[in-house]
Each structure stands twice: as structure tokens, then as C-alpha cells.
Design an enzyme around this catalytic site. Structure first.
Site, PDB file in Angstrom:
ATOM      1  N   ASP A  60       0.848  -1.192   0.000  1.00  0.00           N
ATOM      2  CA  ASP A  60       0.000   0.000   0.000  1.00  0.00           C
ATOM      3  C   ASP A  60       0.887   1.246   0.000  1.00  0.00           C
ATOM      4  O   ASP A  60       1.722   1.407   0.904  1.00  0.00           O
ATOM      5  CB  ASP A  60      -0.868  -0.055   1.273  1.00  0.00           C
ATOM      6  N   LEU A  82       1.440   5.075 -11.149  1.00  0.00           N
ATOM      7  CA  LEU A  82       0.061   5.056 -11.643  1.00  0.00           C
ATOM      8  C   LEU A  82      -0.951   4.714 -10.560  1.00  0.00           C
ATOM      9  O   LEU A  82      -2.156   4.883 -10.773  1.00  0.00           O
ATOM     10  CB  LEU A  82      -0.096   4.033 -12.773  1.00  0.00           C
ATOM     11  N   THR A 131      -4.064  13.077 -14.990  1.00  0.00           N
ATOM     12  CA  THR A 131      -5.257  13.112 -15.824  1.00  0.00           C
ATOM     13  C   THR A 131      -5.552  14.525 -16.322  1.00  0.00           C
ATOM     14  O   THR A 131      -5.168  15.508 -15.666  1.00  0.00           O
ATOM     15  CB  THR A 131      -6.464  12.606 -14.995  1.00  0.00           C
ATOM     16  N   ASP A 132      -6.277  14.623 -17.434  1.00  0.00           N
ATOM     17  CA  ASP A 132      -6.706  15.948 -17.917  1.00  0.00           C
ATOM     18  C   ASP A 132      -7.792  16.547 -17.024  1.00  0.00           C
ATOM     19  O   ASP A 132      -8.104  17.730 -17.140  1.00  0.00           O
ATOM     20  CB  ASP A 132      -7.190  15.855 -19.375  1.00  0.00           C
ATOM     21  N   GLU A 133      -8.362  15.713 -16.123  1.00  0.00           N
ATOM     22  CA  GLU A 133      -9.484  16.214 -15.311  1.00  0.00           C
ATOM     23  C   GLU A 133      -9.050  17.306 -14.338  1.00  0.00           C
ATOM     24  O   GLU A 133      -9.872  18.049 -13.813  1.00  0.00           O
ATOM     25  CB  GLU A 133     -10.182  15.045 -14.595  1.00  0.00           C
ATOM     26  N   TYR A 156     -12.074  13.331  -7.026  1.00  0.00           N
ATOM     27  CA  TYR A 156     -11.014  12.612  -7.762  1.00  0.00           C
ATOM     28  C   TYR A 156     -10.042  13.600  -8.397  1.00  0.00           C
ATOM     29  O   TYR A 156      -8.822  13.531  -8.174  1.00  0.00           O
ATOM     30  CB  TYR A 156     -11.633  11.707  -8.849  1.00  0.00           C
ATOM     31  N   SER A 159      -7.943  15.532  -5.954  1.00  0.00           N
ATOM     32  CA  SER A 159      -6.840  14.761  -5.348  1.00  0.00           C
ATOM     33  C   SER A 159      -5.700  14.573  -6.355  1.00  0.00           C
ATOM     34  O   SER A 159      -4.524  14.627  -5.990  1.00  0.00           O
ATOM     35  CB  SER A 159      -7.343  13.407  -4.824  1.00  0.00           C
ATOM     36  N   LYS A 160      -6.026  14.388  -7.632  1.00  0.00           N
ATOM     37  CA  LYS A 160      -4.966  14.259  -8.641  1.00  0.00           C
ATOM     38  C   LYS A 160      -4.256  15.601  -8.833  1.00  0.00           C
ATOM     39  O   LYS A 160      -3.027  15.646  -8.983  1.00  0.00           O
ATOM     40  CB  LYS A 160      -5.545  13.777  -9.983  1.00  0.00           C
ATOM     41  N   ASN A 186      -9.003   7.008 -21.270  1.00  0.00           N
ATOM     42  CA  ASN A 186      -8.461   5.834 -21.979  1.00  0.00           C
ATOM     43  C   ASN A 186      -9.561   4.793 -22.193  1.00  0.00           C
ATOM     44  O   ASN A 186     -10.510   4.706 -21.411  1.00  0.00           O
ATOM     45  CB  ASN A 186      -7.382   5.161 -21.138  1.00  0.00           C
ATOM     46  N   LEU A 196     -17.418   3.914 -18.250  1.00  0.00           N
ATOM     47  CA  LEU A 196     -18.474   3.959 -19.270  1.00  0.00           C
ATOM     48  C   LEU A 196     -18.384   2.862 -20.343  1.00  0.00           C
ATOM     49  O   LEU A 196     -19.364   2.146 -20.580  1.00  0.00           O
ATOM     50  CB  LEU A 196     -18.484   5.344 -19.950  1.00  0.00           C
TER      51      LEU A 196
HETATM   52  P1  NAD Z   1      -7.305   1.665 -12.045  1.00  0.00           P
HETATM   53  O1  NAD Z   1      -8.298   2.078 -11.011  1.00  0.00           O
HETATM   54  O2  NAD Z   1      -7.711   0.705 -13.097  1.00  0.00           O
HETATM   55  O3  NAD Z   1      -6.007   1.044 -11.331  1.00  0.00           O
HETATM   56  C1  NAD Z   1      -5.444   1.604 -10.192  1.00  0.00           C
HETATM   57  C2  NAD Z   1      -4.495   0.581  -9.594  1.00  0.00           C
HETATM   58  O4  NAD Z   1      -3.892   1.172  -8.424  1.00  0.00           O
HETATM   59  C3  NAD Z   1      -5.172  -0.709  -9.133  1.00  0.00           C
HETATM   60  O5  NAD Z   1      -4.428  -1.828  -9.552  1.00  0.00           O
HETATM   61  C4  NAD Z   1      -5.185  -0.598  -7.608  1.00  0.00           C
HETATM   62  O6  NAD Z   1      -5.133  -1.849  -6.963  1.00  0.00           O
HETATM   63  C5  NAD Z   1      -3.925   0.222  -7.360  1.00  0.00           C
HETATM   64  N1  NAD Z   1      -3.994   0.951  -6.088  1.00  0.00           N
HETATM   65  C6  NAD Z   1      -5.025   1.710  -5.618  1.00  0.00           C
HETATM   66  N2  NAD Z   1      -4.737   2.181  -4.388  1.00  0.00           N
HETATM   67  C7  NAD Z   1      -3.492   1.739  -4.077  1.00  0.00           C
HETATM   68  C8  NAD Z   1      -2.651   1.908  -2.950  1.00  0.00           C
HETATM   69  N3  NAD Z   1      -3.047   2.631  -1.891  1.00  0.00           N
HETATM   70  N4  NAD Z   1      -1.422   1.333  -2.970  1.00  0.00           N
HETATM   71  C9  NAD Z   1      -1.013   0.598  -4.044  1.00  0.00           C
HETATM   72  N5  NAD Z   1      -1.789   0.382  -5.115  1.00  0.00           N
HETATM   73  C10 NAD Z   1      -3.021   0.957  -5.148  1.00  0.00           C
HETATM   74  O7  NAD Z   1      -6.777   3.027 -12.667  1.00  0.00           O
HETATM   75  P2  NAD Z   1      -6.354   3.368 -14.168  1.00  0.00           P
HETATM   76  O8  NAD Z   1      -7.553   3.766 -14.920  1.00  0.00           O
HETATM   77  O9  NAD Z   1      -5.477   2.296 -14.670  1.00  0.00           O
HETATM   78  O10 NAD Z   1      -5.483   4.686 -13.913  1.00  0.00           O
HETATM   79  C11 NAD Z   1      -4.099   4.603 -13.620  1.00  0.00           C
HETATM   80  C12 NAD Z   1      -3.561   6.013 -13.440  1.00  0.00           C
HETATM   81  O11 NAD Z   1      -3.772   6.775 -14.630  1.00  0.00           O
HETATM   82  C13 NAD Z   1      -4.239   6.788 -12.313  1.00  0.00           C
HETATM   83  O12 NAD Z   1      -3.249   7.545 -11.651  1.00  0.00           O
HETATM   84  C14 NAD Z   1      -5.226   7.685 -13.037  1.00  0.00           C
HETATM   85  O13 NAD Z   1      -5.444   8.871 -12.298  1.00  0.00           O
HETATM   86  C15 NAD Z   1      -4.498   7.965 -14.326  1.00  0.00           C
HETATM   87  N6  NAD Z   1      -5.341   8.234 -15.507  1.00  0.00           N
HETATM   88  C16 NAD Z   1      -6.375   7.397 -15.830  1.00  0.00           C
HETATM   89  C17 NAD Z   1      -7.126   7.657 -16.972  1.00  0.00           C
HETATM   90  C18 NAD Z   1      -8.234   6.738 -17.421  1.00  0.00           C
HETATM   91  O14 NAD Z   1      -8.923   7.030 -18.385  1.00  0.00           O
HETATM   92  N7  NAD Z   1      -8.437   5.595 -16.782  1.00  0.00           N
HETATM   93  C19 NAD Z   1      -6.841   8.779 -17.760  1.00  0.00           C
HETATM   94  C20 NAD Z   1      -5.759   9.607 -17.388  1.00  0.00           C
HETATM   95  C21 NAD Z   1      -5.027   9.327 -16.262  1.00  0.00           C
HETATM   96  P1  TYD Z   2     -16.136   7.489 -16.784  1.00  0.00           P
HETATM   97  O1  TYD Z   2     -15.855   6.310 -17.641  1.00  0.00           O
HETATM   98  O2  TYD Z   2     -16.557   7.275 -15.370  1.00  0.00           O
HETATM   99  O3  TYD Z   2     -14.863   8.456 -16.861  1.00  0.00           O
HETATM  100  P2  TYD Z   2     -14.677   9.987 -16.338  1.00  0.00           P
HETATM  101  O4  TYD Z   2     -15.786  10.329 -15.422  1.00  0.00           O
HETATM  102  O5  TYD Z   2     -13.372   9.912 -15.639  1.00  0.00           O
HETATM  103  O6  TYD Z   2     -14.643  10.819 -17.581  1.00  0.00           O
HETATM  104  O7  TYD Z   2     -17.276   8.345 -17.485  1.00  0.00           O
HETATM  105  C1  TYD Z   2     -17.129   8.821 -18.822  1.00  0.00           C
HETATM  106  C2  TYD Z   2     -18.345   9.671 -19.125  1.00  0.00           C
HETATM  107  O8  TYD Z   2     -19.509   8.831 -19.163  1.00  0.00           O
HETATM  108  C3  TYD Z   2     -18.644  10.736 -18.077  1.00  0.00           C
HETATM  109  O9  TYD Z   2     -19.159  11.885 -18.722  1.00  0.00           O
HETATM  110  C4  TYD Z   2     -19.710  10.103 -17.204  1.00  0.00           C
HETATM  111  C5  TYD Z   2     -20.483   9.239 -18.181  1.00  0.00           C
HETATM  112  N1  TYD Z   2     -21.065   7.981 -17.652  1.00  0.00           N
HETATM  113  C6  TYD Z   2     -22.382   7.654 -17.950  1.00  0.00           C
HETATM  114  O10 TYD Z   2     -23.098   8.409 -18.639  1.00  0.00           O
HETATM  115  N2  TYD Z   2     -22.867   6.465 -17.477  1.00  0.00           N
HETATM  116  C7  TYD Z   2     -22.114   5.610 -16.714  1.00  0.00           C
HETATM  117  O11 TYD Z   2     -22.632   4.538 -16.279  1.00  0.00           O
HETATM  118  C8  TYD Z   2     -20.755   5.959 -16.425  1.00  0.00           C
HETATM  119  C9  TYD Z   2     -19.898   5.051 -15.579  1.00  0.00           C
HETATM  120  C10 TYD Z   2     -20.270   7.160 -16.926  1.00  0.00           C
END
Ligand code: NAD
Ligand code: TYD
Length: 350
Positions: A60, A82, A131-133, A156, A159-160, A186, A196
């Protein structure tokens, strides 16, 4: 062998980054540190888990003593961070969890790197994946660039954003070699079906309703996950210290248009009558503080490091649907919760 620490490697994007590095760089030893929360699934790495340059470490990042011990034990030359809580809806119900992992966990890693790397900052690098968020929301026009002011709205993204600020502060204050990338949404294989696209694929397949928040007018900029992993590889190896890059595919879709496209693809793949899957679309209550539009300007990355997205969205989405339909067992194990026993079976009982 140079040791590289990848945190969150059992998650969606992390597993693609781990796979890329383990297979592309036999001279790196990749350590995957992951807590295995609900989002961590070691089955995502089944194909590479027996490689001699790969080690899984369960732990952790919030546990400061554990993290500093790990850094003392291994001379990690690079960290790709990540690990995070990543789902906006969960951050709305439990913000503190996001502060713990995304903020405190990141600062613990920075502290451990700062101490362990004290006399050789120049040869070691801390890569923070963000993230872009963090930039907040756009109106109908414009794009996020690397200089857009931070304006996060969800727990979220707040925190990022905080973790990004800490990473830059450790560069400016202590001289730690850091790089940051901010990527758009992604999609691809091994995506946890609460987000989604995989949620919709699962629901369409099982004839369940597809929940669309609000009117489905929110816009996201989608990037194929393997293109993100390639960008991380380039940035890790080629970026100048202290640099930030935006990563995105110039691929904006309203949620409703994306879902309609997905329904058409699924109708075809499942031999359903045209329009059958779209009948599952159900408009539900909007997400609180729902950002209207994200769009990434990735021209800096394209110009400076020569990165370009490899796929058109329609092709990437087809490939993604094919993957979920072919890997039915993965999807069923995740939705039933039985994936949680994988660690026990693979790493504890063996
Ligand atoms: P995810 O939720 O699929 O995976 C997160 C991983 O982190 C998991 O394997 C989880 O077990 C591990 N984790 C969580 N808390 C932990 C802790 N306290 N200690 C150790 N491990 C821990 O996330 P993701 O979608 O693969 O995103 C990965 C990174 O990329 C994140 O930092 C996210 O903010 C960033 N990101 C994600 C997206 C997206 O579209 N998913 C886009 C841009 C940036
Ligand atoms: P999500 O995949 O949760 O990513 P993020 O919120 O990080 O962009 O959601 C993508 C978009 O889809 C967001 O505008 C919220 C919307 N959404 C729905 O409309 N229905 C759903 O069930 C989920 C999970 C997301």
C-alpha cells in the site's frame, strides 16, 4: 539490470505499461507494486507474470514505512507512478480514500525517492501519471494545454491536482527529477467494468440497461490505452526534467454518440437486429458536478517527442469490443468478484 518501480501495475493502464516494459526492455527488471484494491487484478498480467524480469510486490503506497523500506532494499532507477483511486463516482461517495491514496500515497513515494536518491538525483527519475481532469471543464470551444490553469471539480480530480502540485514542488524544492503527463480518457482491454465503455459493453452483452448520465451531452476525448502506454515510454526516456506533457487523441465524442456507435458495433458482433442494443439506453440522474467537456491539445508531445496516436477510434472500439467478447471469462470473473482469489492462488498458495 536496472530496476524500475511501476505502481498500480495491476490496474487498467498500469497493466498495459507493465506489459510494454517487461516485453520491450529485457534489461530492466520491472517491480509492480500494487495494493490490489477492487480495481487491481493480477489476471490482467497473466501472460507476462512468469517472465524473469518481472516481480509483483503487494503493498500500500499509504504505508510510509513499507514504502521507504522498499526503496532502501532496491535501487529503483525510475518510478512510474500510476497507483490511484480512479473512479469519479466513487470519489463522490468516499473522498477521503482518494486523499489517502492519491495525495498521501504520492507524497510517501516522493519522500522515499528523495531520501533514497539523495546523491544521484540526476540519474533517477520520478514519473507521475495524471489526468486531464485536473484542468476542470471546457465550454464548447478550446482545448487543455500544458499551461491551462488547474480547476478541478470532483474529489477525484482535486486529489490528482494536489498530487501533481506535490510532484512539481519536490522538483522545485529538492531538485528531484520529475516528469508528469496528463492524459484524456483511456479505453481498451482490461478496463474495469464500472467505467463507461466496459460497463456498456457488459450491459449490452447481457441485455441490461445502459445508464447514460443526464442527457448524454458530456464530451470526453478518448485515447486507446496502448497509445497512452507508448507515450509514457517515450516521455520517461526522452523528456527533459520537470516537463509536463498532455496526452490525447483529438477524438471527442458526446457520451450518447459514443454509446450509439457502441450499440451498432455490438448489434453487428452479436448478430442482433439493427437498433436492438440502442433500446437498452436509459437516461439516469446526472453525476454531481459533472464536467461538460474535456479536450486535449497534445501538440507539444507530438512536436517534441514525435508521438502520434496509432488508431482511429472506430477501429480501436471494434478491437476493444472483440477483446471483451473473446475474453468472456475475464469479464465474468471481474463482475462476479472471483478475480479477487487470483492473488491467493498464484502467489500465496504456490
Ligand atoms: P485503475 O483504477 O484501473 O487502477 C489503479 C491501480 O492502483 C489498481 O491496480 C489498484 O489496486 C492500485 N492501487 C489503488 N490504491 C493503491 C494503494 N493505496 N497502494 C497501491 N496500489 C493501489 O486506474 P487506471 O484507470 O489504470 O489509472 C491509472 C492512473 O492513470 C491513475 O493515476 C489515473 O489517475 C491515471 N489516468 C487514468 C485515466 C483513465 O482514463 N483511466 C486517464 C488519465 C489518467
Ligand atoms: P467514466 O468512464 O466514469 O470516466 P470519467 O468520469 O473519468 O470521464 O465516465 C465517462 C463519461 O460517461 C462521463 O461523462 C460520465 C459518463 N457515464 C455515464 O453516462 N454512465 C455511466 O454509467 C458511467 C460510468 C459514466
Amino acid at each position: 539490470m536496472e530496476k524500475i518501480l511501476i505502481t498500480g501495475g495491476a490496474g487498467f493502464i498500469g497493466s498495459h505499461v507493465v506489459r510494454l516494459f517487461v516485453t520491450k526492455y529485457p534489461n530492466y527488471h520491472i517491480f509492480n507494486l500494487d495494493k490490489l484494491t477492487y480495481a487491481g487484478n493480477l489476471a490482467n498480467l497473466k501472460d507476462i507474470e512468469d517472465k524473469s524480469n518481472y516481480t509483483f510486490v503487494k503493498g500500500d503506497i499509504v504505508d510510509a514505512a513499507f514504502i521507504s523500506d522498499l526503496f532502501a532494499k532496491h535501487d529503483f532507477i525510475k518510478v512510474i507512478h500510476l497507483a490511484a483511486e480512479s473512479h469519479v463516482d466513487r470519489s463522490i461517495s468516499n473522498p477521503l480514500e482518494f486523499v489517502m491514496t492519491n495525495v498521501i500515497g504520492t507524497v510517501n513515494l516522493l519522500n522515499a525517492a528523495k531520501t533514497a536518491w539523495k546523491n544521484h538525483y540526476a540519474s533517477h527519475r520520478f514519473y507521475h501519471v495524471s489526468t486531464d481532469e485536473v484542468y476542470g471543464t471546457l465550454g464548447e470551444t478550446g482545448m487543455f494545454t500544458e499551461t491551462t490553469a488547474y480547476d478541478p471539480h470532483s474529489p477525484y480530480s482535486a486529489s490528482k491536482a494536489s498530487s501533481d502540485h506535490f510532484v512539481r514542488a519536490y522538483h522545485d524544492t529538492y531538485g528531484l527529477d520529475v516528469v508528469i503527463s496528463n492524459c484524456s480518457n483511456n479505453y481498451g482491454s482490461y478496463h474495469f467494468p464500472e467505467k463507461l465503455i466496459p460497463l456498456s459493453i457488459y450491459n449490452i452483452k447481457n441485455n441490461k440497461s445502459i445508464p447514460v448520465y443526464g442527457k448524454g451531452e458530456n464530451i470526453r476525448d478518448w485515447l486507446f490505452v496502448e497509445d497512452h502506454a507508448r507515450a509514457i515510454d517515450l516521455i520517461l526516456h526522452q523528456a527533459k526534467t520537470g516537463t509536463t506533457y498532455n496526452i490525447g487523441g483529438h477524438n471527442e465524442w458526446t457520451n450518447i454518440d459514443l454509446i450509439r456507435l457502441l450499440c451498432n458495433i455490438m448489434d453487428r458482433k452479436l448478430n442482433r437486429e439493427s437498433g436492438a442494443s440502442a433500446k437498452l439506453i436509459t437516461f439516469v440522474k446526472d453525476r454531481a458536478g459533472h464536467d461538460l467537456r474535456y479536450a486535449i491539445d497534445s501538440s507539444k508531445l507530438q512536436k517534441e517527442l514525435g508521438w502520434t496516436p496509432s488508431l482511429q477510434f472506430e477501429e480501436g472500439l471494434e478491437r476493444t469490443v472483440d477483446w471483451y467478447l473473446t475474453n468472456e471469462e475475464w469479464l465474468n470473473n471481474v463482475t462476479s468478484g472471483s478475480y479477487k482469489t487470483y492473488y491467493e492462488e498464484q502467489y500465496v498458495k504456490r
